[in-house]
Design an enzyme around this catalytic site. Sequence first.
Site, PDB file in Angstrom:
ATOM      1  NE  ARG A   8      -5.818  -6.129  -5.642  1.00 35.89           N
ATOM      2  CZ  ARG A   8      -4.934  -6.878  -4.983  1.00 35.89           C
ATOM      3  NH1 ARG A   8      -3.652  -6.558  -4.985  1.00 35.89           N
ATOM      4  NH2 ARG A   8      -5.326  -7.949  -4.323  1.00 35.89           N
ATOM      5  CG  HIS A  35      -5.930  -4.166  -2.064  1.00 32.18           C
ATOM      6  ND1 HIS A  35      -7.230  -3.843  -1.758  1.00 32.18           N
ATOM      7  CD2 HIS A  35      -5.904  -5.507  -2.241  1.00 32.18           C
ATOM      8  CE1 HIS A  35      -7.964  -4.956  -1.760  1.00 32.18           C
ATOM      9  NE2 HIS A  35      -7.178  -5.971  -2.053  1.00 32.18           N
ATOM     10  CD  GLU A  36      -2.410  -8.449  -1.884  1.00 35.40           C
ATOM     11  OE1 GLU A  36      -2.237  -9.409  -1.120  1.00 35.40           O
ATOM     12  OE2 GLU A  36      -3.218  -8.472  -2.834  1.00 35.40           O
ATOM     13  CB  THR A  37      -0.824  -4.248   4.253  1.00 31.29           C
ATOM     14  OG1 THR A  37      -0.835  -2.939   3.682  1.00 31.29           O
ATOM     15  CG2 THR A  37       0.367  -5.048   3.762  1.00 31.29           C
TER      16      THR A  37
END
Length: 180
Positions: A168, A51-53
């Site tokens: 996420r 998710h973060e990337t």
Amino acid sequence: MELHDGQLRRLVPTLTTVRAKELTQALIPAFAEYEINSSARLCACLAQFAHETVGFKYMRELGGPSYFTKYDFREDLGNNAKGMGARYKGRGFIQLTGLFNYQKASKALDLDLVNFPELVEQLPIAARVSCWWWASHGLNSLADVDGIGSFKKITKIINGGFNGLNSRIRYWTLAKTIWK
């Protein structure tokens, strides 16, 4: 726990074979070093990293110069001057942000990330930094609980809130079918 590029491509189908291989070659030793070594830990961690990337596409926070001014003069991040927001923007799989975090990672990993913050965008350093951050914030223990409540706690620790929670959770749910 086994991790190979085919599994990573199942989690993020947009990954090329080459990129999935690069990622797994960087993640495997970092996961071993920081004991991300069970199905529950691997699934929670990869879901958050994906998710973060944005599906392992971006290793740095996106935005123009004016966007990063929001991090200038943020005492909680250790940023005390104009331009520090852009210099110490989010990088790596976990989006390491702020001078304080770069200093801590530098000390823990014996790397000069303060003077060379862009190293956090590069494999395998991105993997080591992000797995160190994960472990140093007690996220292995939370992942061991393997429930939605603990996964939400992990999200809050990483994000400071619940931005992208549905994404996420989708990654996490899929990961749990891949790494049973």
